[in-house]
Design a protein around this motif. Structure first.
Motif, PDB file in Angstrom:
ATOM      1  N   PRO A 374       1.084  -1.632  -0.421  1.00 42.89           N
ATOM      2  CA  PRO A 374       0.089  -0.126   0.126  1.00 42.89           C
ATOM      3  C   PRO A 374       1.215   1.303   0.000  1.00 42.89           C
ATOM      4  N   MET A 375       0.276   2.265  -0.941  1.00 42.13           N
ATOM      5  CA  MET A 375       1.316   3.663  -0.749  1.00 42.13           C
ATOM      6  C   MET A 375      -0.185   4.345  -0.572  1.00 42.13           C
ATOM      7  N   HIS A 376      -0.478   4.142   0.415  1.00 43.93           N
ATOM      8  CA  HIS A 376      -1.890   5.111   0.404  1.00 43.93           C
ATOM      9  C   HIS A 376      -0.735   6.602   1.647  1.00 43.93           C
ATOM     10  N   ARG A 377      -0.413   7.387   1.455  1.00 33.96           N
ATOM     11  CA  ARG A 377       0.054   7.951   1.673  1.00 33.96           C
ATOM     12  C   ARG A 377      -0.764   9.468   2.510  1.00 33.96           C
ATOM     13  N   LEU A 378      -0.146   9.550   3.855  1.00 35.60           N
ATOM     14  CA  LEU A 378      -1.345  11.023   4.437  1.00 35.60           C
ATOM     15  C   LEU A 378      -0.265  11.906   4.707  1.00 35.60           C
ATOM     16  N   MET A 379      -0.763  13.048   5.041  1.00 34.41           N
ATOM     17  CA  MET A 379       0.026  14.286   6.075  1.00 34.41           C
ATOM     18  C   MET A 379      -1.189  14.476   6.932  1.00 34.41           C
ATOM     19  N   ILE A 380      -0.814  14.773   8.608  1.00 37.89           N
ATOM     20  CA  ILE A 380      -1.521  14.597   9.845  1.00 37.89           C
ATOM     21  C   ILE A 380      -0.877  15.130  10.239  1.00 37.89           C
ATOM     22  N   THR A 381      -2.168  16.627  10.433  1.00 39.12           N
ATOM     23  CA  THR A 381      -1.210  17.926  11.588  1.00 39.12           C
ATOM     24  C   THR A 381      -2.499  17.493  12.706  1.00 39.12           C
ATOM     25  N   PRO A 382      -1.796  17.478  13.905  1.00 34.99           N
ATOM     26  CA  PRO A 382      -2.193  17.280  15.046  1.00 34.99           C
ATOM     27  C   PRO A 382      -2.987  18.484  15.259  1.00 34.99           C
ATOM     28  N   ASP A 594       4.138  12.973   8.354  1.00 31.92           N
ATOM     29  CA  ASP A 594       3.650  12.066   8.057  1.00 31.92           C
ATOM     30  C   ASP A 594       3.219  10.392   8.000  1.00 31.92           C
ATOM     31  N   THR A 595       2.374   9.729   7.103  1.00 30.26           N
ATOM     32  CA  THR A 595       2.411   8.386   7.422  1.00 30.26           C
ATOM     33  C   THR A 595       1.702   7.613   6.096  1.00 30.26           C
ATOM     34  N   ASP A 596       1.012   6.895   6.533  1.00 33.32           N
ATOM     35  CA  ASP A 596       0.684   6.464   5.784  1.00 33.32           C
ATOM     36  C   ASP A 596      -0.789   5.156   6.317  1.00 33.32           C
ATOM     37  N   ALA A 597      -2.010   5.444   5.707  1.00 32.34           N
ATOM     38  CA  ALA A 597      -3.405   4.585   6.004  1.00 32.34           C
ATOM     39  C   ALA A 597      -3.057   3.543   6.931  1.00 32.34           C
ATOM     40  N   LEU A 598      -2.485   2.538   7.148  1.00 34.33           N
ATOM     41  CA  LEU A 598      -2.369   1.775   7.891  1.00 34.33           C
ATOM     42  C   LEU A 598      -1.736   1.460   8.924  1.00 34.33           C
ATOM     43  N   SER A 599      -0.173   2.713   9.069  1.00 30.51           N
ATOM     44  CA  SER A 599      -0.070   3.227  10.424  1.00 30.51           C
ATOM     45  C   SER A 599      -0.716   3.871  10.934  1.00 30.51           C
ATOM     46  N   LEU A 600      -1.892   4.659  10.740  1.00 30.24           N
ATOM     47  CA  LEU A 600      -2.575   5.008  10.981  1.00 30.24           C
ATOM     48  C   LEU A 600      -4.008   4.707  11.610  1.00 30.24           C
ATOM     49  N   ALA A 601      -4.358   3.260  11.466  1.00 30.84           N
ATOM     50  CA  ALA A 601      -4.854   2.491  11.311  1.00 30.84           C
ATOM     51  C   ALA A 601      -4.402   1.540  12.859  1.00 30.84           C
TER      52      ALA A 601
END
Length: 607
Positions: A374-382, A594-601
């Motif tokens: 999976p290459m579903h990249r996400l940018m997260i702003t806390p 920076d993260t990915d959808a599986l890490s976020l899960a």
């Protein structure tokens, strides 16, 4: 009249098999009900129609009901098995002498053909939209005839309001002696049975696309226009909306669906999942697939006729559906601050668990194609970033209580100036404040009464403390792919083989000087940053190494009485005294991860 075969004779017929459906021209099957006596088997005739040659038809909206109770009918002269709830509807329709063409999923879709099921999911909205009316089947009436009595009440009010003013209608139907009738209507609108019609996912799309609605409970029919008018009447009269039973009726999914259908508005997939996250379905993928036709960001493009966004496929892994839904939703979100809440919403809607992630990652590692990763990249702003200013270790709850009660909290919580002994006014000041005269004195601020007691309660009772894991020190918020599927015990022992208790961490709001305590992973260090995500009770610990942040592990902050600025936690979180998101927005340097959808899960899901 020609004698119909008995049920015993049905078994002698070959079982009905659907003929191949022409998917290229979006053909669908429609059926008609043959007339018959009460005791005779139900017999249907199935015909396939292309897009341009379809007759007028009615679409059936119902729930499958008790799947263990199977009845048999004749379909094009051959035996066919279906669930009792649909059989009862066909039985009632035949009794009324219906000659229309009908469409119903269990009859018109070959449920054993995966390609055909996928095709119909994309077409479902159009099937119900093009129907001349939708037959809503609530099932046979309950033992206490709630549905029948509620329908009678709606029709009675509708008839009265045609001849009388709203003021007279209020006086006539909002008397104390009629309270039980409003409660009966509420039970119809908010059925307790999760399998009841209004509680199911698929009926949302079917009901909302209907051009006209015919609602049946057994042989009883209600013109839904009467219910629509009643809901509008209740909404526009403030004096009525304040009544508890009326308020609950207006908040019910039945009323909300009715109002949305009348308004005809579309929403994004994210908004639909928020609105109907509590709907029920047997197939987990249907929590997304069942509302795709309503999603403005996933509807069919007029040219070239291909759907954008999610392509329904019941052969996909449930985690694939999560990844696709999150990719689809990202574009409609107002900012990356709300991405984590959207991800958790999808995870909970699809009922994804850690064993699903483990299975999905196991399937990835077994394939030889690296591009399948999976290459579903996400940018997260806390929403909140704040350093931990002190850390305590502890061996027992009693040891923790002694340490917290023996701490000199005045060194953290700042000071107040009391100008005179007779004065009751207190003026806030900073540590650098100097005495302005001989009749002023500096005193320490008092701790909130539940500041320590809530920590002790959490240490005693909160099971989430066992999930405050350390994570491998990757950059940003990434969890290594091989770490995600580990068993919970392996995660708990990562860099903590002695199974130490989660340390207590302290933070201080630099503006208000309010303190907050929490628990963190064992690898936490003073100066590590506490980060929290908008609207969620998820807390993480990160460490700045040179110019990069690294994920350290999980944490959990605890509420107390002085957290005046705390925003409400999103309904998808089970908030309690020891789970708390940030009390105010605080990310002064706009830190992003920076993260990915599986890490976020992995980081969002409770273990």
């Amino acid at each position: 009249m020609t004698t119909r075969p008995s049920y015993a004779a049905i078994a002698q017929h070959a079982s009905f098999e659907h003929k191949r459906l022409q998917l290229s021209d979006k053909s669908i099957r429609l059926f008609q009900i043959h007339p018959g006596a009460e005791h005779e088997p139900i017999s249907l005739r199935m015909t396939q129609f292309s897009t341009y040659g379809r007759p007028k038809y009615k679409a059936v909206s119902y729930t499958w009901g008790d799947t263990a109770d199977i009845r048999r009918i004749l379909f094009n002269g051959k035996a066919f098995a279906l669930h009792v709830n649909l059989w009862q509807l066909l039985h009632h329709l035949r009794a009324t002498g219906q000659t229309s063409f009908f469409w119903a999923d269990a009859l018109c879709i070959n449920q054993f053909n995966l390609r055909e099921r996928n095709f119909h999911v994309q077409l479902m909205g159009k099937i119900y939209e093009k129907a001349e009316s939708v037959v809503v089947w609530l099932g046979t009436p309950s033992v206490d005839r709630t549905e029948i009595r509620a329908m009678d009440f709606v029709e009675e009010i509708a008839a009265y309001r045609k001849k009388h003013s709203d003021t007279m209608s209020i006086k006539a139907y909002f008397r104390p002696d009629l309270q039980h009738r409003w409660e009966t209507l509420l039970r119809m609108c908010k059925p307790a049975d999760p399998g009841a019609y209004w509680n199911r996912t698929w009926v949302i799309q079917e009901f909302l696309f209907a051009q006209a609605v015919e609602v049946f409970a057994g042989k009883r029919k209600l013109e839904w226009k009467d219910f629509e008018d009643l809901i509008e009447f209740l909404r526009r009269e403030p004096v009525l909306g304040s009544r508890p039973v009326v308020s609950q009726i207006l908040q019910s999914r039945t009323a909300r669906l009715t109002l949305r259908r009348k308004a005809g508005s579309q929403s994004s997939l994210h908004e639909l999942l928020q609105e109907y996250s509590d709907s029920a379905c047997t197939e987990r993928r249907d929590k997304v697939y069942g509302i795709l036709g309503l999603a403005s960001d996933c509807i069919e493009d007029p040219e070239p006729g291909q759907s954008r966004g999610i392509q329904p496929d019941y052969g996909k892994h449930i985690v694939d559906v999560y990844l696709e839904a999150l990719d689809c939703i990202k574009a409609s979100l107002p900012s990356d601050r709300v991405v984590p809440a959207a991800a958790l919403l999808i995870l909970q809607a699809l009922h994804i668990r850690h064993n699903d992630l483990s299975e999905f990652i196991g399937n990835l590692s077994s394939t030889s194609a690296p591009e399948s990763l999976p290459m579903h990249r996400l940018m997260i702003t806390p929403e909140y970033v704040s350093p931990a200013i002190k850390i305590w270790s502890w061996r027992s709850v009693r040891d923790l209580q002694q340490k917290l009660e023996g701490e000199d909290w005045g060194q953290y919580i700042g000071y107040q100036i009391q100008k005179a002994a007779s004065s009751t006014s207190l003026a806030p000041a900073r540590h650098r404040l100097r005495r302005s005269s001989s009749n002023t004195k500096i005193v320490h601020s008092a701790l909130p009464p539940d500041f320590i007691s809530n920590m002790i309660e959490a240490a005693n009772l909160c099971t989430d403390l066992a999930s405050l894991h350390n994570y491998p020190g990757n950059h940003d918020l990434e969890v290594p792919l091989d770490h995600v599927p580990l068993h919970i015990q392996d995660k708990a022992e990562y860099d903590n083989t002695n199974r130490q208790k989660p340390p207590v961490i302290l933070e201080q709001d630099p503006d208000t000087e309010v303190l907050r305590l929490g628990f963190a992973c064992t690898n936490v260090q003073r100066g590590d940053f506490i980060i929290q995500l908008k609207g969620l009770d998820t807390t993480l610990i990160v460490r700045k190494v040179w110019h990069e942040f690294r994920l350290v592990g999980r944490a959990m902050m605890v509420k107390h009485a002085n957290l005046e600025h705390e925003e409400p936690v999103d309904p998808i979180c089970d908030a309690n005294v020891w789970t708390s998101h940030c009390w105010r927005s605080r990310n002064p340097e706009s830190v992003r991860f920076d993260t990915d959808a599986l890490s976020l899960a992995e980081l969002l899901m409770k273990t």
